[in-house]
Design an enzyme around this catalytic site. Structure first.
Site, PDB file in Angstrom:
ATOM      1  N   PHE B  20      46.195  35.662 -27.682  1.00  0.00           N
ATOM      2  CA  PHE B  20      46.317  36.859 -28.498  1.00  0.00           C
ATOM      3  C   PHE B  20      45.091  37.069 -29.349  1.00  0.00           C
ATOM      4  O   PHE B  20      44.262  36.198 -29.511  1.00  0.00           O
ATOM      5  CB  PHE B  20      47.598  36.799 -29.339  1.00  0.00           C
ATOM      6  CG  PHE B  20      48.800  36.966 -28.473  1.00  0.00           C
ATOM      7  CD1 PHE B  20      49.229  38.230 -28.116  1.00  0.00           C
ATOM      8  CD2 PHE B  20      49.440  35.860 -27.948  1.00  0.00           C
ATOM      9  CE1 PHE B  20      50.307  38.391 -27.257  1.00  0.00           C
ATOM     10  CE2 PHE B  20      50.528  36.015 -27.091  1.00  0.00           C
ATOM     11  CZ  PHE B  20      50.967  37.280 -26.745  1.00  0.00           C
ATOM     12  N   CYS B  21      45.031  38.274 -29.839  1.00  0.00           N
ATOM     13  CA  CYS B  21      43.903  38.738 -30.629  1.00  0.00           C
ATOM     14  C   CYS B  21      43.378  37.645 -31.551  1.00  0.00           C
ATOM     15  O   CYS B  21      44.172  37.052 -32.253  1.00  0.00           O
ATOM     16  CB  CYS B  21      44.343  39.935 -31.463  1.00  0.00           C
ATOM     17  SG  CYS B  21      43.057  40.500 -32.526  1.00  0.00           S
ATOM     18  N   PRO B  22      42.094  37.333 -31.632  1.00  0.00           N
ATOM     19  CA  PRO B  22      41.048  38.016 -30.887  1.00  0.00           C
ATOM     20  C   PRO B  22      40.709  37.341 -29.567  1.00  0.00           C
ATOM     21  O   PRO B  22      39.668  37.612 -28.993  1.00  0.00           O
ATOM     22  CB  PRO B  22      39.856  37.910 -31.840  1.00  0.00           C
ATOM     23  CG  PRO B  22      40.053  36.572 -32.483  1.00  0.00           C
ATOM     24  CD  PRO B  22      41.544  36.359 -32.579  1.00  0.00           C
TER      25      PRO B  22
END
Lengths: 397, 83
Positions: B20-22
């Site tokens: 997940f981000c980033p």
């Protein structure tokens, strides 16, 4: 026969795990050995403040002997782990004799039943061209020497362009470059240098912080303080002669003083033992903390590849879960519900300057909802900086 | 026209699903360094944030987005390195 538990690394995660296991397990159940390369335990958040104050690098708030923090039943071995042989459950350690330095290094091989990798992160200057030439015009606060050199550089700084950049993600303590920027702004104002100084904050992501909600809260604070920001800036090289930093995205930013969060990688021994990914981070199960594909081997803290911040807080919560899991496994007890499972819990502070801070509390499922910065959280962080030594390594909270 | 994801031959594929981000964006930034100018790269991401971040970064960095193809539970982004 007691089970042999070996923990590599005497940082936050390794120390808490060792202490909790020593308190919970009886001598006939397990023998616990912690291996650390220096035998010195460092409270890394202290580095953030060092460039701005006159604290002693030997301060008890920064560094203490690991032995003084460990339960008496934990064996502390000071030495360098050269190789981890998971196929044979062996750890190869080299120690140089303090009494007879001429006798060279002594190699020993330890055998484990359970292994905990708390090997942390290391600064990988070679990963960014221009950094290896030595600290001339660029600085960092990611170790004691770096923080002291930066203090020196600031003490003679006449004003000009200060650029703060992050070499790459992940790095230790995600809020640190933002916190540094706010504290720098305070310091420049106190020293009547702010009006002669331009501050620019560069970040690799499309916003000023990894987590969107936090970025949204912080961006206006930066603007209020007239701190310029530039996003999507992934440093590619530093030209110390021309005093410019270039990005992979094709931009060039000039500076008089550059403060850079250096590139990070996993520990050398993890890479040497083939246990890491391309950056040396250990593939780890996000809930059980077991190293993927390796029974009886666990990882926690900065060493893992988990999508959580590399911070002492993360290691702290992981250590509590891991200790529970290991105790249950050794006693053959069943774990119920989410017992012994890490849910991504993190709690940390973000200093926003002016003696204010906010707090970030989150886990895998719930992003943080940072409260408005206030004196309260700043004081709480200051309290933690002192209370840490009496509560956290011991695993008391 | 390249319309079906299966028709695009890429030089390198990065599977960033489940990160997940980033994470996926960082994988893309790292990955682009590993292919030659003119080469193509596919990034598989299940992070909804990528739909916005990936095209924005590709444009900023002066590369070319050949397509963003929705698949079962993830998106396949195909990027050409331009410089």
């Amino acid at each position: 026969m007691p089970r042999q538990i070996i923990i590599i690394g005497g940082g936050v995660g390794g120390t808490i795990t060792a202490n909790m296991l020593a308190r919970q397990l009886r001598p006939h159940e397990a023998e616990i050995t912690l291996i650390d390369s220096t035998g010195r335990h460092v409270y890394m958040p202290f580095w953030l403040y060092m460039p701005f104050n006159d604290s002693d690098p030997q301060s008890q708030l920064l560094v203490r002997d690991e032995r003084t923090l460990l339960h008496q039943r934990v064996h502390l071995l000071i030495g360098q782990v050269e190789q981890i042989d998971v196929a044979n459950h062996q750890v190869h350690v080299s120690q140089s004799s303090a009494l007879e330095p001429a006798s060279g290094k002594r190699e020993s091989v330890l055998v484990y039943d359970d292994l905990v990798l708390a090997t942390g992160a290391r600064l990988a200057f070679a990963d960014l061209p221009g950094l290896e030439e030595g600290p001339g015009v660029w600085h960092h606060f990611y170790d004691t020497e770096g923080a002291l050199r930066l203090r020196q550089a600031l003490s003679t700084f006449p004003g000009g362009r200060i650029v703060i950049a992050v070499a790459g993600i992940p790095y230790r303590c995600p809020p640190a470059p933002l916190e540094f920027t706010f504290l720098l702004d305070d310091w420049l104002r106190q020293h009547c240098l702010r009006e002669h100084t331009v501050i620019e904050y560069l970040y690799p992501l499309p916003r000023v912080f990894t987590i969107e909600r936090v970025a949204e809260m912080v961006a206006p604070l930066l603007e209020e303080r007239e701190i310029a920001t530039r996003v999507f800036f992934t440093p590619e090289a530093i030209d110390q002669q021309r005093r410019v930093i270039r990005s992979l995205e094709g931009e060039e930013v000039p500076f008089d003083l550059l403060i850079l969060v250096p590139p990070h990688r996993g520990a050398q021994v993890i890479e040497a033992s083939g246990l890491g990914d391309s950056q040396g981070w250990i593939p780890t199960d996000r809930h059980t903390l077991q190293v993927k594909g390796q029974e009886h081997v666990y990882a926690l803290g900065d060493a893992t590849d988990l999508p959580v911040p590399k911070s002492g807080s993360t290691a702290h919560f992981e250590a509590r879960v891991l200790a529970r899991r290991l105790v249950a496994a050794i006693r053959g007890e069943a774990l119920e519900g989410d017992e012994g499972l890490y849910d991504g819990e993190v709690m940390c502070f973000l200093e926003t300057g002016n003696r204010q801070a906010t707090q970030l509390v989150f886990n895998y499922e719930h992003p943080p909802e940072p409260p408005r910065p206030s004196l309260f959280y700043h004081l709480e962080k200051q309290l933690l900086n002192h209370a840490y030594w009496h509560l956290i390594p011991q695993g008391l909270i | 026209m390249l319309e079906k994801p299966g028709e695009i031959q890429v030089d390198k594929e990065i599977d960033a699903r489940g990160s997940f981000c980033p994470g996926p964006l960082m994988e893309l930034i790292r990955g682009i360094r590993a292919i030659p100018v003119g080469g193509t790269l596919a990034l598989l991401s299940s992070d909804p944030g990528s739909a916005r971040d990936v095209p924005a970064w590709v444009q900023k960095a002066g590369h070319e987005l050949l397509g963003a193809f929705p698949e079962q539970g993830y998106t396949r982004f195909v990027v050409r390195r331009k410089r």
